[in-house]
Design an enzyme around this catalytic site. Structure first.
Site, short mmCIF file in Angstrom:
data_model
loop_
_atom_site.label_atom_id
_atom_site.label_comp_id
_atom_site.label_asym_id
_atom_site.label_seq_id
_atom_site.Cartn_x
_atom_site.Cartn_y
_atom_site.Cartn_z
N LYS A 1 0.84 -1.21 0.00
CA LYS A 1 0.00 0.00 0.00
C LYS A 1 0.87 1.25 0.00
O LYS A 1 0.60 2.21 -0.73
CB LYS A 1 -0.91 -0.04 1.24
CG LYS A 1 -1.45 1.30 1.66
CD LYS A 1 -2.22 1.23 2.96
CE LYS A 1 -1.43 1.47 4.21
NZ LYS A 1 -1.06 2.87 4.49
N ASN A 2 1.91 1.24 0.82
CA ASN A 2 2.73 2.44 0.95
C ASN A 2 3.63 2.70 -0.26
O ASN A 2 4.28 3.74 -0.33
CB ASN A 2 3.59 2.39 2.23
CG ASN A 2 2.75 2.63 3.47
OD1 ASN A 2 1.57 2.93 3.38
ND2 ASN A 2 3.37 2.52 4.64
N CYS B 1 -3.23 12.40 14.44
CA CYS B 1 -3.93 11.13 14.23
C CYS B 1 -3.70 10.24 15.43
O CYS B 1 -3.03 10.63 16.38
CB CYS B 1 -3.53 10.47 12.92
SG CYS B 1 -1.98 9.62 12.99
N ARG C 1 2.13 13.97 13.93
CA ARG C 1 2.42 13.81 12.50
C ARG C 1 2.32 15.11 11.70
O ARG C 1 1.46 15.25 10.81
CB ARG C 1 1.51 12.73 11.89
CG ARG C 1 1.67 11.42 12.60
CD ARG C 1 0.92 10.31 11.93
NE ARG C 1 1.58 9.80 10.74
CZ ARG C 1 1.14 8.77 10.04
NH1 ARG C 1 0.06 8.15 10.40
NH2 ARG C 1 1.79 8.36 8.97
N ASP D 1 5.89 0.27 11.76
CA ASP D 1 4.65 -0.38 11.33
C ASP D 1 4.58 -1.86 11.73
O ASP D 1 3.56 -2.52 11.51
CB ASP D 1 4.46 -0.25 9.81
CG ASP D 1 4.03 1.16 9.42
OD1 ASP D 1 3.73 1.97 10.31
OD2 ASP D 1 4.01 1.45 8.20
N ARG E 1 -7.96 -0.86 5.76
CA ARG E 1 -7.23 0.25 5.11
C ARG E 1 -5.94 -0.25 4.47
O ARG E 1 -5.50 0.28 3.45
CB ARG E 1 -6.87 1.32 6.13
CG ARG E 1 -8.02 2.16 6.57
CD ARG E 1 -7.54 3.34 7.35
NE ARG E 1 -6.56 4.10 6.57
CZ ARG E 1 -5.84 5.09 7.05
NH1 ARG E 1 -5.95 5.45 8.30
NH2 ARG E 1 -4.98 5.74 6.28
C1 UD1 Z 1 5.04 6.71 6.41
C2 UD1 Z 1 4.17 5.49 6.23
C3 UD1 Z 1 3.71 4.96 7.59
C4 UD1 Z 1 4.91 4.71 8.48
C5 UD1 Z 1 5.81 5.94 8.55
C6 UD1 Z 1 7.11 5.69 9.30
C7 UD1 Z 1 3.14 5.90 4.09
C8 UD1 Z 1 1.89 6.25 3.33
N1 UD1 Z 1 3.02 5.87 5.41
O1 UD1 Z 1 4.25 7.72 7.04
O2 UD1 Z 1 3.00 3.74 7.37
O3 UD1 Z 1 4.47 4.42 9.80
O4 UD1 Z 1 6.16 6.38 7.22
O5 UD1 Z 1 7.79 4.63 8.73
O6 UD1 Z 1 4.16 5.63 3.51
N2 UD1 Z 1 7.69 14.36 10.65
C9 UD1 Z 1 7.89 15.70 10.93
N3 UD1 Z 1 7.61 16.60 9.96
C10 UD1 Z 1 7.19 16.26 8.71
C11 UD1 Z 1 7.01 14.89 8.42
C12 UD1 Z 1 7.27 13.96 9.41
O7 UD1 Z 1 8.28 16.05 12.05
O8 UD1 Z 1 6.96 17.14 7.87
C13 UD1 Z 1 7.96 13.34 11.70
C14 UD1 Z 1 6.71 12.54 12.07
O9 UD1 Z 1 5.94 13.21 13.03
C15 UD1 Z 1 7.31 11.27 12.58
C16 UD1 Z 1 8.56 11.09 11.70
O10 UD1 Z 1 8.81 12.37 11.14
O11 UD1 Z 1 7.70 11.40 13.92
C17 UD1 Z 1 8.43 10.09 10.60
O12 UD1 Z 1 7.23 10.32 9.89
P1 UD1 Z 1 7.09 10.07 8.32
O13 UD1 Z 1 8.23 9.25 7.85
O14 UD1 Z 1 6.85 11.37 7.63
O15 UD1 Z 1 5.76 9.22 8.25
P2 UD1 Z 1 4.75 9.23 7.05
O16 UD1 Z 1 5.49 9.51 5.79
O17 UD1 Z 1 3.55 10.05 7.38
#
Ligand code: UD1
Length: 421
Positions: free
Chosen positions: A22-23, A120, A125, A308, A400
């Site tokens: 999915k990701n 969430c 996030r 995950d 999901r």
């Molecule tokens: C993706 C995955 C999710 C997985 C996560 C971590 C998808 C669709 N989802 O989520 O399943 O759990 O990676 O492996 O691929 N952060 C910031 N600022 C930002 C963005 C992120 O501070 O602008 C922080 C987040 O709060 C978190 C960390 O970075 O603590 C990692 O998050 P991130 O890798 O961005 O997760 P997602 O991409 O949302």
């Protein structure tokens, strides 16, 4: 609303097949916005989030169609033009990954209006890095009435350093940079296999990208991209969940169509815990015949142990002798499943980002609530190992990201069914 009913306590025995990730499929679908030609994606998992992304594309005026194939769906996307550049709140609140359309929309159409994702179930996030990165590439970004507005007649290449490693942040900026003017360097980029898969698709579409899968990605912008065909990589989290299911039920499961090379950390931890795992090309086999012993685990960005898989690992650790210390380093609030596992008999103490699981405690079936995707998977695992009946409400969380998990587990002799309430 669907619910899962599990009659636990019997070892799993059989073969299951892993769906596409999915990701990886979600960013690939967003990537199709970068060209006026058709993009054909294969091995797309039949999960709810993919439907949400299609609804979002539909909202933007982009055609997409789905064909059922032997393995997964074929999704064809044709973004000839746009009717709207807005990702509405109604869809973004269902799926945070909707933010992935931001980069491609600005890159190809010069503007995007995306509802700001809220907090969430697993943490705050934020998306600050997505926005900061787009600004670095020359976009004017503003926020009002809960929406992100980004504009740039043409993005300009630049150097961007991620303060925190972000998976979708890296994907968004990679997609923005492929059509930018000049060269972009993404430093401290995420290295997940899903990022490499997206880069592979973009390269097939004519993009120039080097270094995906490393923490430094170099992108040379091109004026336009063309159509391509691509098959999505296997879902390493779904595969890991099935291996954990073999371990927790002391069963024997063969997981087919998997990619063990993406699962080194997960396989190593399962082995440390006492699950026997053997892998060959595209196939992983797990036996839960030994007695499980406690092993600590800390989540990290890839190639570390994935956040995950943390919830599923916790379920498994309840059946290991001794104390396992689990540290969640990525998200600040990802232990909601611990409370539900405790209702089934687990001994877990949560202290901030650490959880101490003391085993082995017998699990007994109970009514529990799914709170988010991976938390729900841990409850399914606990239910399979517990004596008696477990009912898991809000099955939509698991739908999901897992394709008909009950049908796949039933192929390995699990007694699990979906009921409508
Ligand atoms: C993706 C995955 C999710 C997985 C996560 C971590 C998808 C669709 N989802 O989520 O399943 O759990 O990676 O492996 O691929 N952060 C910031 N600022 C930002 C963005 C992120 O501070 O602008 C922080 C987040 O709060 C978190 C960390 O970075 O603590 C990692 O998050 P991130 O890798 O961005 O997760 P997602 O991409 O949302």
């Amino acid at each position: 609303m669907d619910r899962f009913v599990i009659e636990g306590g019997t070892p799993l025995e059989g073969t299951v097949s892993v769906s596409g990730a999915k990701n990886a499929a979600l960013p690939a679908m967003a990537g199709a916005l970068l060209t006026a030609d058709g993009v054909v994606l294969r091995n797309v998992p039949r999960v709810r989030d993919i439907g949400t992304m299609r609804s979002l594309l539909d909202e933007l005026g982009v055609d997409s169609s789905v064909t059922h194939e032997d393995f997964g769906n074929k999704v064809e996307i044709h973004a000839r033009q746009l009717l709207s550049s807005e990702a509405p709140y109604e869809l973004v609140k269902q799926m945070r990954a909707s933010i992935l359309v931001l980069g491609p929309l600005v890159a190809r159409f010069g503007e995007a209006h995306v509802s700001m994702p809220g907090g969430c179930a697993i943490g705050a996030r934020p998306v600050n890095l997505h926005l900061k990165g787009l600004e670095r590439l020359g976009a004017a970004v503003s926020l009002d009435h809960g929406y992100i507005h980004a504009k740039a007649p043409r993005l300009q290449g630049g150097v961007f350093y991620f303060d925190t490693i972000s998976v979708t942040g890296t994907e968004n900026l990679m997609m923005a940079a492929v059509l930018a003017d000049g060269e972009t360097l993404l430093e401290n980029a995420a290295r997940e296999p899903e990022i490499q898969d997206l880069a592979d698709l973009l390269i097939k579409m004519g993009a120039s990208i080097e270094g995906s899968g490393t923490s430094r990605i170099r992108i040379c912008g091109v004026p336009s991209l063309h159509g391509a065909e691509h098959s999505i990589i296997p879902d390493r989290i779904e595969a890991g969940t099935f291996l954990a299911a073999a371990g927790i039920t002391r069963g024997h499961v063969v997981v087919e169509r998997a990619e063990p090379r993406h699962m080194t950390a997960v396989i190593a931890k399962l082995v440390e815990l006492g699950v026997r795992v053997e892998s060959a090309d595209g196939r992983i086999e797990a036996w839960g015949d030994g007695s499980l012993r406690a092993a600590d685990a800390a989540t990290q960005e890839y190639p570390g142990f994935p956040t995950d898989m943390q919830a599923q690992y916790m379920a498994l650790a309840t059946q290991a002798e001794g104390s396992s210390v689990i540290t969640e380093s990525i998200f600040e609030n990802r232990y909601v499943h611990a409370l539900e596992l405790m209702r089934m008999g687990a001994d877990i103490r949560v202290e901030g980002r650490r959880a101490v699981v003391r085993g082995k405690t017998p699990l007994s079936g109970a009514p529990v609530q799914a709170s988010d995707l991976r938390a729900s998977a841990s409850l399914v695992l606990a239910g399979l190992a517990a004596t008696g009946e477990t009912t898991i409400d809000r099955a939509y969380h698991i739908d999901r990201g897992y394709e008909r998990i009950e049908e796949k587990l039933a192929k390995a002799a699990a007694r699990i069914r979906r009921v409508q309430v």
